[in-house]
Design a protein around this motif. Structure first.
Motif, mmCIF file in Angstrom:
data_model
loop_
_atom_site.group_PDB
_atom_site.id
_atom_site.type_symbol
_atom_site.label_atom_id
_atom_site.label_comp_id
_atom_site.label_asym_id
_atom_site.label_seq_id
_atom_site.Cartn_x
_atom_site.Cartn_y
_atom_site.Cartn_z
ATOM 1 N N GLU A 1 3.051 -87.495 5.142
ATOM 2 C CA GLU A 1 3.811 -87.839 3.941
ATOM 3 C C GLU A 1 5.190 -87.206 3.944
ATOM 4 O O GLU A 1 6.182 -87.849 3.570
ATOM 5 N N TRP A 2 5.293 -85.936 4.346
ATOM 6 C CA TRP A 2 6.609 -85.291 4.221
ATOM 7 C C TRP A 2 7.640 -85.904 5.170
ATOM 8 O O TRP A 2 8.833 -85.853 4.904
ATOM 9 N N VAL A 3 7.171 -86.533 6.267
ATOM 10 C CA VAL A 3 8.137 -87.181 7.173
ATOM 11 C C VAL A 3 8.705 -88.457 6.554
ATOM 12 O O VAL A 3 9.704 -89.004 7.061
ATOM 13 N N GLN A 4 8.107 -88.953 5.479
ATOM 14 C CA GLN A 4 8.599 -90.159 4.813
ATOM 15 C C GLN A 4 9.552 -89.848 3.666
ATOM 16 O O GLN A 4 10.160 -90.761 3.101
ATOM 17 N N LEU A 5 9.682 -88.581 3.323
ATOM 18 C CA LEU A 5 10.596 -88.191 2.257
ATOM 19 C C LEU A 5 12.030 -88.199 2.762
ATOM 20 O O LEU A 5 12.278 -88.090 3.970
ATOM 21 N N ARG A 6 12.978 -88.295 1.851
ATOM 22 C CA ARG A 6 14.381 -88.418 2.288
ATOM 23 C C ARG A 6 15.328 -87.764 1.267
ATOM 24 O O ARG A 6 14.951 -87.520 0.118
ATOM 25 N N GLU A 7 16.534 -87.522 1.712
ATOM 26 C CA GLU A 7 17.557 -86.959 0.835
ATOM 27 C C GLU A 7 17.869 -87.947 -0.292
ATOM 28 O O GLU A 7 17.898 -89.162 -0.092
ATOM 29 N N GLY A 8 18.071 -87.411 -1.487
ATOM 30 C CA GLY A 8 18.339 -88.241 -2.646
ATOM 31 C C GLY A 8 17.086 -88.626 -3.402
ATOM 32 O O GLY A 8 17.168 -89.197 -4.496
ATOM 33 N N GLN A 9 15.932 -88.324 -2.836
ATOM 34 C CA GLN A 9 14.649 -88.622 -3.468
ATOM 35 C C GLN A 9 14.108 -87.358 -4.135
ATOM 36 O O GLN A 9 14.305 -86.256 -3.640
ATOM 37 N N ILE A 10 13.422 -87.518 -5.264
ATOM 38 C CA ILE A 10 12.806 -86.394 -5.962
ATOM 39 C C ILE A 10 11.309 -86.416 -5.691
ATOM 40 O O ILE A 10 10.666 -87.461 -5.800
ATOM 41 N N LEU A 11 10.759 -85.267 -5.315
ATOM 42 C CA LEU A 11 9.316 -85.092 -5.166
ATOM 43 C C LEU A 11 8.845 -84.183 -6.288
ATOM 44 O O LEU A 11 9.349 -83.073 -6.459
ATOM 45 N N TYR A 12 7.848 -84.653 -7.021
ATOM 46 C CA TYR A 12 7.354 -83.924 -8.204
ATOM 47 C C TYR A 12 5.844 -83.779 -8.049
ATOM 48 O O TYR A 12 5.085 -84.736 -8.218
ATOM 49 N N THR A 13 5.395 -82.547 -7.705
ATOM 50 C CA THR A 13 3.987 -82.325 -7.395
ATOM 51 C C THR A 13 3.717 -80.828 -7.264
ATOM 52 O O THR A 13 4.633 -80.006 -7.349
ATOM 53 N N TYR A 14 2.463 -80.446 -7.044
ATOM 54 C CA TYR A 14 2.165 -79.076 -6.626
ATOM 55 C C TYR A 14 2.634 -78.905 -5.189
ATOM 56 O O TYR A 14 2.435 -79.791 -4.351
ATOM 57 N N LEU A 15 3.215 -77.741 -4.873
ATOM 58 C CA LEU A 15 3.702 -77.480 -3.517
ATOM 59 C C LEU A 15 3.046 -76.254 -2.876
ATOM 60 O O LEU A 15 2.633 -76.296 -1.731
#
Length: 371
Positions: free
Chosen positions: A81-95
């Protein structure tokens, strides 16, 4: 803004980042919501329930990550999943980044803006998005510990409540916060002999008043922890340092003085665990034995009761999530409590505890957002 909710893929994780009720709120605020097919199966919400709430259904997680401006999850993103994240995107979850250098590196390299539920604060300094899952985990800890104590499961064969003529089991709870309070409620309800250890005298006074003498309280010292572990049938690890790795309060050496078949339940395992011998386990293989002591260290305990925990979590996360959806980065700039949840932004660590735990240089969240 387009809000994306992928299906959770962690072992036996049945919760979902957005319930249909939460979807309706985002839609009412003018946002598009994209939910992966089957995301709500674990809480009994099928795709049609999400369609009725106003969401569109995506066939794959890849579609959700690719098309969404903000990703709402429950557990930390897995490597796929983290390889699909990108700049300008917000991730909202437990980390829970402090004990997880690989995930931290992945989020840094992605450039994503990562907001962690567990470090968002309220005006009193509390952790409102962590509290509901701490309540669930504290109560589950006693259920799990009681089951692990059964002889067939490797435990001592002790019934926590005892019976007339036989002493009840002894439960020692290390940490008097939300987890510890809820564990104590459950243990007292079962009729166990309960002691709570904490380093805050004022908190111990509160607990003493709340339980009206039905529990024992002890100030936390090495000696107190050792004595309580040696006498206990069940030890609950419920310590928390927000954002940071949990301190190792029970050493391997202490295990030799404990009763054989006693049980340790480490609710702090998401932050690395507070027992030296702790390692993360799963719901499919929840326990292991070290030196005759049973360890229960499931890293997503509330996932066992997803209907309760998903709705409780959404109740807490929705107001802050709507702020992020409505105003994006400006919400982080304007709200200091929400800004405390910012852990990673455009390749920089923005949380002091995470930076100190993993050896990164930290940039102040406000400065990172402004830049």
């Amino acid at each position: 803004m387009r809000i994306g909710c992928p299906k959770e893929i962690k072992n036996h994780e049945y919760r979902v980042g957005l319930t249909p009720g939460a979807v309706r709120e985002y839609v009412a605020h003018g946002h598009d919501v994209l939910v992966e097919t089957g995301a709500g199966t674990g809480i009994g919400a099928d795709d049609n329930a999400y369609r009725i709430a106003g969401a569109k259904i995506a066939k794959t997680a890849e579609e959700v990550f690719a098309r969404s401006d903000m990703i709402v999850k429950v557990k930390e993103p897995q490597p796929s999943e983290w390889v699909q994240l990108r700049e300008g995107q917000i991730l909202y979850t437990y980390l829970h980044l402090a004990p997880d250098p690989d995930q931290t590196k992945g989020l840094i390299e992605s450039g994503v803006t990562a907001v962690a539920y567990e470090t968002v604060t309220d005006d009193r300094g509390g952790l409102p998005l962590l509290a509901p899952m701490s309540e669930v985990a504290g109560r589950l800890a006693i259920q799990a510990g009681a089951a692990a104590l059964q002889k067939a499961n490797g435990g001592r064969g002790v019934l926590l409540g005892g019976v007339p003529g036989v002493l009840p089991g002894k439960v020692s709870i290390i940490g008097g916060g939300v987890v510890g309070l809820n564990a104590a409620k459950m243990a007292v309800g079962l009729g166990a002999d309960v002691t709570v250890i904490d380093r805050s005298i004022s908190r111990l006074r509160q607990l003493d008043d709340l339980f009206g003498g039905r529990i024992h309280t002890r100030y936390s010292t090495v000696e107190a922890v050792e004595e309580e572990c040696f006498s206990a049938d069940l030890v609950i690890g419920a310590v928390l340092i927000p954002g940071a790795a949990a301190p190792k309060l029970v050493t391997r050496e202490m295990l030799s003085g404990m009763k054989k078949g006693a049980v340790l339940v480490d609710v702090a395992i998401d932050q690395g665990g507070c027992f030296e011998t702790s390692r993360p386990t799963t719901h499919s293989d929840p326990t292991y034995e070290v030196d005759g002591i049973i360890h229960y260290c499931v890293a997503n305990m509330p996932g066992a009761v997803p209907v309760t925990s998903a709705h409780a979590l959404n109740n807490a996360t929705l107001p802050f999530g709507l702020q992020l959806a409505d105003r994006g980065l400006q919400a982080l700039a304007d709200d200091p409590n929400l800004r405390n949840g910012l852990n990673v932004h455009k390749g920089r660590i923005t949380n002091r505890a995470v930076a100190d735990s993993l050896g990164y240089e930290m940039i102040e969240p406000k400065a990172a957002i402004a830049a």
